[in-house]
Write a protein that holds these residues in place. Structure first.
Motif, PDB file in Angstrom:
ATOM      1  N   LEU A 478      18.377  -9.490  10.234  1.00 51.75           N
ATOM      2  CA  LEU A 478      16.977  -9.803  10.516  1.00 51.75           C
ATOM      3  C   LEU A 478      16.020  -8.855   9.792  1.00 51.75           C
ATOM      4  N   VAL A 479      16.534  -7.746   9.289  1.00 56.58           N
ATOM      5  CA  VAL A 479      15.678  -6.725   8.695  1.00 56.58           C
ATOM      6  C   VAL A 479      15.437  -7.039   7.221  1.00 56.58           C
ATOM      7  N   ASP A 480      14.175  -7.222   6.850  1.00 54.52           N
ATOM      8  CA  ASP A 480      13.768  -7.259   5.444  1.00 54.52           C
ATOM      9  C   ASP A 480      13.433  -5.820   5.073  1.00 54.52           C
ATOM     10  N   TRP A 481      14.266  -5.183   4.275  1.00 53.45           N
ATOM     11  CA  TRP A 481      14.145  -3.748   4.058  1.00 53.45           C
ATOM     12  C   TRP A 481      12.806  -3.356   3.450  1.00 53.45           C
ATOM     13  N   GLU A 482      12.294  -4.137   2.531  1.00 58.01           N
ATOM     14  CA  GLU A 482      11.004  -3.786   1.932  1.00 58.01           C
ATOM     15  C   GLU A 482       9.895  -3.850   2.969  1.00 58.01           C
ATOM     16  N   ASP A 483       9.890  -4.902   3.765  1.00 55.98           N
ATOM     17  CA  ASP A 483       8.862  -5.029   4.790  1.00 55.98           C
ATOM     18  C   ASP A 483       9.023  -3.939   5.850  1.00 55.98           C
ATOM     19  N   TYR A 484      10.255  -3.696   6.273  1.00 57.21           N
ATOM     20  CA  TYR A 484      10.495  -2.710   7.322  1.00 57.21           C
ATOM     21  C   TYR A 484      10.132  -1.302   6.861  1.00 57.21           C
ATOM     22  N   LEU A 485      10.629  -0.899   5.702  1.00 52.80           N
ATOM     23  CA  LEU A 485      10.410   0.473   5.242  1.00 52.80           C
ATOM     24  C   LEU A 485       8.965   0.710   4.819  1.00 52.80           C
ATOM     25  N   CYS A 486       8.408  -0.245   4.062  1.00 53.79           N
ATOM     26  CA  CYS A 486       7.099  -0.022   3.431  1.00 53.79           C
ATOM     27  C   CYS A 486       5.915  -0.366   4.317  1.00 53.79           C
ATOM     28  N   ARG A 487       6.116  -1.176   5.309  1.00 53.44           N
ATOM     29  CA  ARG A 487       4.987  -1.553   6.139  1.00 53.44           C
ATOM     30  C   ARG A 487       5.190  -1.165   7.602  1.00 53.44           C
ATOM     31  N   ILE A 488       6.361  -1.446   8.141  1.00 51.51           N
ATOM     32  CA  ILE A 488       6.579  -1.155   9.554  1.00 51.51           C
ATOM     33  C   ILE A 488       6.883   0.322   9.786  1.00 51.51           C
ATOM     34  N   HIS A 489       7.891   0.836   9.097  1.00 45.34           N
ATOM     35  CA  HIS A 489       8.328   2.203   9.374  1.00 45.34           C
ATOM     36  C   HIS A 489       7.320   3.253   8.916  1.00 45.34           C
ATOM     37  N   MET A 490       6.804   3.130   7.726  1.00 45.78           N
ATOM     38  CA  MET A 490       5.839   4.125   7.240  1.00 45.78           C
ATOM     39  C   MET A 490       4.614   4.173   8.145  1.00 45.78           C
ATOM     40  N   ALA A 491       4.137   2.998   8.555  1.00 47.54           N
ATOM     41  CA  ALA A 491       2.975   2.966   9.444  1.00 47.54           C
ATOM     42  C   ALA A 491       3.312   3.569  10.804  1.00 47.54           C
ATOM     43  N   GLY A 492       4.508   3.274  11.320  1.00 51.74           N
ATOM     44  CA  GLY A 492       4.903   3.830  12.606  1.00 51.74           C
ATOM     45  C   GLY A 492       5.084   5.332  12.561  1.00 51.74           C
ATOM     46  N   LEU A 493       5.686   5.819  11.475  1.00 54.12           N
ATOM     47  CA  LEU A 493       5.852   7.260  11.310  1.00 54.12           C
ATOM     48  C   LEU A 493       4.499   7.955  11.306  1.00 54.12           C
TER      49      LEU A 493
END
Length: 532
Positions: A478-493
């Protein structure tokens, strides 16, 4: 009145029905994973009987006071506070019990009558407590990650309750290749000295006793020494023993020992071991990108963002196994529901991404660096200035050579500056110390040489049926790595893990990473802040 139980495929009940009316004992509630798990249970299993939290007393009060301060006030509950504030407050007050106890003490440090009373009121035990500092003194890591399993399993047996124990995929240590959901053998030179029981687990009692004797010898030699010096010696002892027996660090070594203790003690009873890989921010729930503290990859990201390192030893083609924390919480929920329904037996599940949605380390670096350069202004707590340099990866030999040369050069240059009266901080030496410490702590994880598999966990999810797979997803596809890393995770961090620049003084440049993750945050590498 007759109660109808909805059943999923293979005769398993609906997940929510499995927990309805049941009483759960949860350890490690102040930690990262347990908070996400607690929120998920409260939000999706409103008919759960009670959730009992075993919490070590804090400096400002008992377990309930610590719960209110460190758990109930957490932003992990922001969604529920927004949509059902009164209901949440009532649930926490009426159905969450807090017991002041010490997981490293026999009987949790409780009076025998209180221990027995607590056991009578529990249907399933979830052990998420751990100390997850990679380079912790051996005595402390052994107490919480290994010896505590003797007390947790004793409680589960008295309660006649299944135990779900949260471990880590990295108990696989120095092994290479395809790592599946099974008992892990030692990989070090001393592996032949650890006997294996015919039922699969390793008899580690003699090894634990040997480690305890070594700890006592170090203490005896350090009689009257500076406590910090003793701590460093016990840390070095832990690393040396871990590497001798086949693990990179004290954390993963003591977690493996803990698995063996649990496997032996729960033989003939219901035991499920859930092994996550590198846990990072949520994919979806309770909010995309929710995280607490700085994790493994984040320590390197933070150092790069603050200009404190620009290169790192890594194997770019290796598969780095990252898993969002909400998928881990879902795996624990499914494991608990199965354990409540399926009876005695040993089950091991790995919650990971490497076998189904592999992410190469080089791709992770490329994605995060591109996002950093393109949108660094969006991450005002992470970046204090535009990143000027690329983040480079080098081989281990090149890294050692370069660090040696850089150390000589930086020392000589700063010596000349001091002699000349040049002002300013010793920036070059700060970078040198930061990069060395990052490499010392995390280089093993940046050279992945095995791939974790989770066919059993995916099969378990399928057995619970389509609705459970949707509500309690564990599938990394279910994880789109580009979307997760570049938009979800960076923003959450940026939003959840870091403070505003003007909120606290700038941390010392040399203190970017500790044996856990980042010294600026003082938290864990794989799962949660050290929690008991």
């Amino acid at each position: 009145m007759t109660t109808t139980i909805n059943e999923a495929a293979d005769g398993l009940p609906d997940v929510r029905d499995a927990f309805a009316g049941k009483r759960i004992l949860l350890t490690g509630a102040t930690g990262f994973v347990a908070k996400v798990l607690l929120e998920k249970l409260i939000r999706t299993v409103p008919d759960v009987g009670r959730i009992v939290l075993l919490i070590r007393a804090g400096s400002h009060g008992d377990a309930r006071a610590r719960f209110e301060r460190e758990v109930a006030a957490s932003s992990v509950f922001d969604h529920l506070r927004a949509v059902r504030p009164a209901w949440l407050e009532r649930f926490l007050a009426e159905r969450v019990d807090c017991v002041t106890g010490e997981i490293t003490a026999p009987g949790f440090g409780l009076a025998p009558a209180r221990f027995a009373e607590l056991a009578r009121g529990v249907d399933v035990v979830v052990n998420a407590a751990a100390s997850v500092d990679f380079r912790e003194p051996l005595d402390e890591a052994l107490a919480i990650n290994t010896l505590s399993l003797r007390h947790v399993t004793a409680f589960a047996r008295v309660a006649s309750a299944p135990l779900v124990h949260v471990s880590t995929c990295y108990v696989n240590g120095y092994h290479r290749g395809e790592m599946r959901e099974d008992v892990v053998a030692p990989a070090g030179s001393a592996r032949d000295g650890i006997p294996r029981h015919r039922d699969g687990w390793y008899d580690v009692d003699a090894l634990i006793a040997s480690l305890q004797r070594k700890i006592e010898r170090v203490r005896a030699k350090a009689d009257g020494a500076d406590p910090e010096r003793l701590r460093r010696r016990l840390t070095d002892l832990g690393i040396a023993q871990a590497q001798r027996h086949g693990w990179n660090d004290t954390y993963t070594f003591t977690k493996w020992l803990g698995e063996q203790v649990a496997l032996r003690a729960m033989h003939g009873h219901a035991l499920t071991i859930v092994r996550p890989s590198i846990i990072e921010s949520t994919l979806r729930e309770p909010a995309p990108g929710w995280i607490e503290g700085v994790k493994v990859a984040d320590a390197v990201i933070l150092a790069y963002a603050r200009g404190k390192t620009s290169f790192f030893p890594a194997r770019r083609e290796g598969i780095i196994d990252v898993i969002p924390v909400d998928l881990v919480a879902n795996a624990i929920v499914l494991a608990g529901a199965e354990a409540l329904s399926a009876g005695p037996g040993r089950r091991i599940y790995q919650c990971c991404s490497g076998s189904t949605n592999p992410l190469a380390l080089g791709e992770l670096i490329r994605l995060l660096q591109a996002e950093s350069k393109r949108n660094w202004r969006k991450y005002d707590r992470l970046f204090h200035a535009e990143p000027k340099h690329d983040f480079r990866t080098v081989g281990e030999g090149t890294f050692r050579f370069f660090m040696g040369a850089f150390g000589i050069g930086a020392t000589a240059w700063n010596g000349l500056r001091r002699l000349a009266g040049a002002p300013g901080a010793l920036h070059a030496l700060d970078k040198l110390r930061t990069t060395r410490l990052l490499a010392l702590t995390f280089a093993f994880y940046a050279h992945p040489r095995y791939r974790f598999h989770n066919a059993g966990l995916l099969a378990l999810a399928a057995r619970f049926g389509e609705e459970a797979r949707r509500l309690y997803s564990v599938d990394a596809r279910l994880v789109d790595w580009e979307d997760y890393l570049c938009r979800i995770h960076m923003a959450g961090l940026n939003r959840y893990a870091l403070r505003r620049r003007d909120a606290v003084p700038e941390e010392p440049a040399a203190a970017v990473a500790t044996s856990g993750a980042a010294a600026a945050a003082g938290v864990d590498p794989l799962a949660a802040p050290a929690s008991r």
